[in-house]
Write an enzyme that holds these catalytic residues in place. Structure first.
Site, mmCIF file in Angstrom:
data_model
loop_
_atom_site.group_PDB
_atom_site.id
_atom_site.type_symbol
_atom_site.label_atom_id
_atom_site.label_comp_id
_atom_site.label_asym_id
_atom_site.label_seq_id
_atom_site.Cartn_x
_atom_site.Cartn_y
_atom_site.Cartn_z
ATOM 1 N N HIS A 129 48.347 69.446 36.118
ATOM 2 C CA HIS A 129 48.671 69.741 37.527
ATOM 3 C C HIS A 129 47.681 70.728 38.150
ATOM 4 O O HIS A 129 47.945 71.268 39.221
ATOM 5 C CB HIS A 129 50.105 70.263 37.670
ATOM 6 C CG HIS A 129 51.147 69.199 37.448
ATOM 7 N ND1 HIS A 129 52.508 69.435 37.530
ATOM 8 C CD2 HIS A 129 51.019 67.877 37.159
ATOM 9 C CE1 HIS A 129 53.161 68.303 37.295
ATOM 10 N NE2 HIS A 129 52.282 67.353 37.059
ATOM 11 N N CYS A 137 36.722 73.104 47.712
ATOM 12 C CA CYS A 137 36.639 72.769 49.133
ATOM 13 C C CYS A 137 37.469 71.509 49.402
ATOM 14 O O CYS A 137 37.333 70.507 48.694
ATOM 15 C CB CYS A 137 35.190 72.546 49.540
ATOM 16 S SG CYS A 137 35.039 72.021 51.248
HETATM 17 N N1 APR Z 1 62.624 78.600 28.112
HETATM 18 C C1 APR Z 1 62.597 77.244 28.104
HETATM 19 N N2 APR Z 1 62.973 76.494 29.155
HETATM 20 C C2 APR Z 1 63.409 77.141 30.241
HETATM 21 C C3 APR Z 1 63.462 78.539 30.325
HETATM 22 C C4 APR Z 1 63.055 79.276 29.190
HETATM 23 N N3 APR Z 1 63.079 80.624 29.172
HETATM 24 N N4 APR Z 1 63.921 78.896 31.556
HETATM 25 C C5 APR Z 1 64.136 77.751 32.218
HETATM 26 N N5 APR Z 1 63.824 76.683 31.431
HETATM 27 C C6 APR Z 1 63.871 75.263 31.750
HETATM 28 C C7 APR Z 1 64.907 74.879 32.772
HETATM 29 O O1 APR Z 1 66.157 74.635 32.133
HETATM 30 C C8 APR Z 1 64.287 73.613 33.362
HETATM 31 O O2 APR Z 1 64.677 72.469 32.620
HETATM 32 O O3 APR Z 1 62.622 74.953 32.354
HETATM 33 C C9 APR Z 1 62.789 73.831 33.202
HETATM 34 C C10 APR Z 1 62.036 74.134 34.489
HETATM 35 O O4 APR Z 1 62.071 72.984 35.296
HETATM 36 P P1 APR Z 1 61.301 72.926 36.703
HETATM 37 O O5 APR Z 1 61.579 74.147 37.487
HETATM 38 O O6 APR Z 1 61.655 71.627 37.316
HETATM 39 O O7 APR Z 1 59.763 72.976 36.286
HETATM 40 P P2 APR Z 1 58.844 71.805 35.759
HETATM 41 O O8 APR Z 1 59.608 70.807 35.003
HETATM 42 O O9 APR Z 1 57.668 72.448 35.107
HETATM 43 O O10 APR Z 1 58.349 71.161 37.139
HETATM 44 C C11 APR Z 1 57.412 70.106 37.109
HETATM 45 O O11 APR Z 1 57.289 70.175 39.475
HETATM 46 O O12 APR Z 1 56.999 71.018 41.630
HETATM 47 C C12 APR Z 1 56.520 70.826 40.437
HETATM 48 O O13 APR Z 1 54.216 70.823 40.182
HETATM 49 C C13 APR Z 1 55.386 71.555 39.870
HETATM 50 O O14 APR Z 1 54.510 71.416 37.636
HETATM 51 C C14 APR Z 1 55.699 71.473 38.397
HETATM 52 C C15 APR Z 1 56.514 70.198 38.301
#
Ligand code: APR
Length: 265
Positions: A129, A137
Site C-alpha cells: 500500500h 509528483c
Molecule cells: N494486535 C493484533 N491485531 C490487532 C491489534 C493488536 N494489538 N489491535 C487491533 N488489531 C486488529 C483489529 O482487530 C482489526 O482486525 O487489527 C485489525 C485492523 O483492521 P483495519 O483497521 O481494517 O486495518 P487493515 O486491515 O490494515 O486495513 C487495510 O485499509 O484503509 C485501509 O489502506 C488502509 O492498509 C489499510 C487497509
C-alpha cells in the site's frame, strides 16, 4: 484459548516449514500507538470518510486537506517506536533456522504505510500500500524527498509542495482506494504466499483487496494459515488456527516458544 498460550501446532508447523509468509495490517502497529482504520470507536475511518481523504477524488477536491492528513500521520509515525511484535518478526527467520537447522526465509507483506517493520530490524518487507515516506509528483511521478518536519498535532490544511522538475503537486506515496497497486509487488506477494508452508496473518480486518485474497490463495496452495488478532476478522474463516492475542504479546511469546522447542522432540 488463553491469549498468552502459544499454540503448539503453530510451533510444530513453523519448525517444519521451508518458507514462511507474514501478512500484516494496522493492528501490527496499534501497540506502537498508531491508530487502526476500522476500530469501532478509535479507528481512523470511524471519524473520517475515506473517500474524502484516501481517494483520487478526495485529492482532486481538496489537496491541502489530504496532504495535511498524511503529514499528520507521518508525524505520528515518526514519533512512534516499533513494538515487541515488530522486533519478533524481524528475528523470526533466524530463530527458525536455529530451531530447524535449515534456512527458512520469512517474507513480510504489509499493508502498513509506516516504517516500523524497518525500524524493528526487518528488511525486504513488501509495502503493497506504499509508504508515508515516499512522496512523489502527482503529475510526472518523480520521487521527492521531504525536508520539513511533519506537524506534531493535527492541522486542517497544508498546501502540498511542488515538484522541482515539473511544478506539479507532490502527493503522498500511498495507494488510495480506487487506485491500482504496484503490479510487481502484487506479483511478489502472490508468489510468496503460493510458495509458503505457513502464513501468519497479523492485525488485519481482511476487507481490502487484493491482500484480503491472499490467505485463501495460500490455503489453496497448501499453506497452513494462522491468524493473530485479538478479535475475529474476515480472515478468521480462512485460517486453520485463530490465535486471539495482540501482536506485541503473541509474537515475542512465539519466539520464546521456538527457542524453547530447540532440542525438543
Ligand atoms: N494486535 C493484533 N491485531 C490487532 C491489534 C493488536 N494489538 N489491535 C487491533 N488489531 C486488529 C483489529 O482487530 C482489526 O482486525 O487489527 C485489525 C485492523 O483492521 P483495519 O483497521 O481494517 O486495518 P487493515 O486491515 O490494515 O486495513 C487495510 O485499509 O484503509 C485501509 O489502506 C488502509 O492498509 C489499510 C487497509
Amino acid at each position: 484459548m488463553n491469549s498468552s498460550t502459544v499454540p503448539s501446532e503453530l510451533v510444530s508447523r513453523l519448525r517444519d516449514a521451508r518458507a514462511v509468509a507474514v501478512i500484516t495490517g494496522a493492528g501490527m502497529s496499534a501497540e506502537s500507538g498508531v491508530p487502526t482504520f476500522r476500530d469501532a470507536s478509535a479507528g481512523l475511518w470511524a471519524k473520517l470518510n475515506p473517500q474524502d481523504i484516501a481517494s483520487p477524488e478526495g485529492w482532486a477536491r481538496d489537496k491541502s486537506l489530504v496532504w495535511a492528513w498524511y503529514e499528520w500521520r507521518r508525524g505520528l509515525v515518526s514519533q512512534a517506536q516499533p513494538n515487541a511484535g515488530h522486533y519478533a518478526i524481524a528475528r523470526l527467520s533466524a530463530s527458525l533456522q536455529q530451531l530447524s537447522g535449515h534456512a527458512t526465509p520469512v517474507t513480510v507483506i504489509t499493508q502498513n504505510v509506516d516504517d516500523l517493520h524497518e525500524r524493528g530490524g526487518l528488511s525486504g518487507a513488501l509495502h503493497v500500500h506504499g509508504s508515508l515516506f515516499a512522496p512523489r509528483c502527482a503529475a510526472c511521478d518523480q520521487a521527492t524527498v521531504f525536508t520539513p518536519p511533519p506537524p506534531t498535532e493535527p492541522v486542517e490544511r497544508i498546501t502540498p509542495p511542488r515538484c522541482t522538475r515539473c511544478g506539479g503537486f507532490i502527493r503522498p506515496g500511498v495507494v488510495w482506494f480506487g487506485e491500482n497497486l504496484d503490479f510487481r509487488l502484487v506479483g511478489q506477494a502472490v508468489n510468496t504466499v503460493r510458495l509458503s508452508d505457513v502464513l501468519l496473518v497479523v492485525g488485519t480486518s481482511g476487507v481490502v483487496r487484493p491482500v484480503s485474497d491472499l490467505p485463501t490463495l495460500a490455503r489453496e496452495s497448501g499453506a497452513w494459515v494462522c491468524e493473530i488478532n485479538p478479535i475475529a476478522s474476515a480472515i478468521s474463516p480462512v485460517a486453520h488456527l485463530c490465535w486471539r492475542a495482540s501482536a506485541a504479546l503473541a509474537l515475542p511469546a512465539l519466539l520464546q516458544s521456538l527457542s524453547e522447542a530447540k532440542g525438543g522432540p
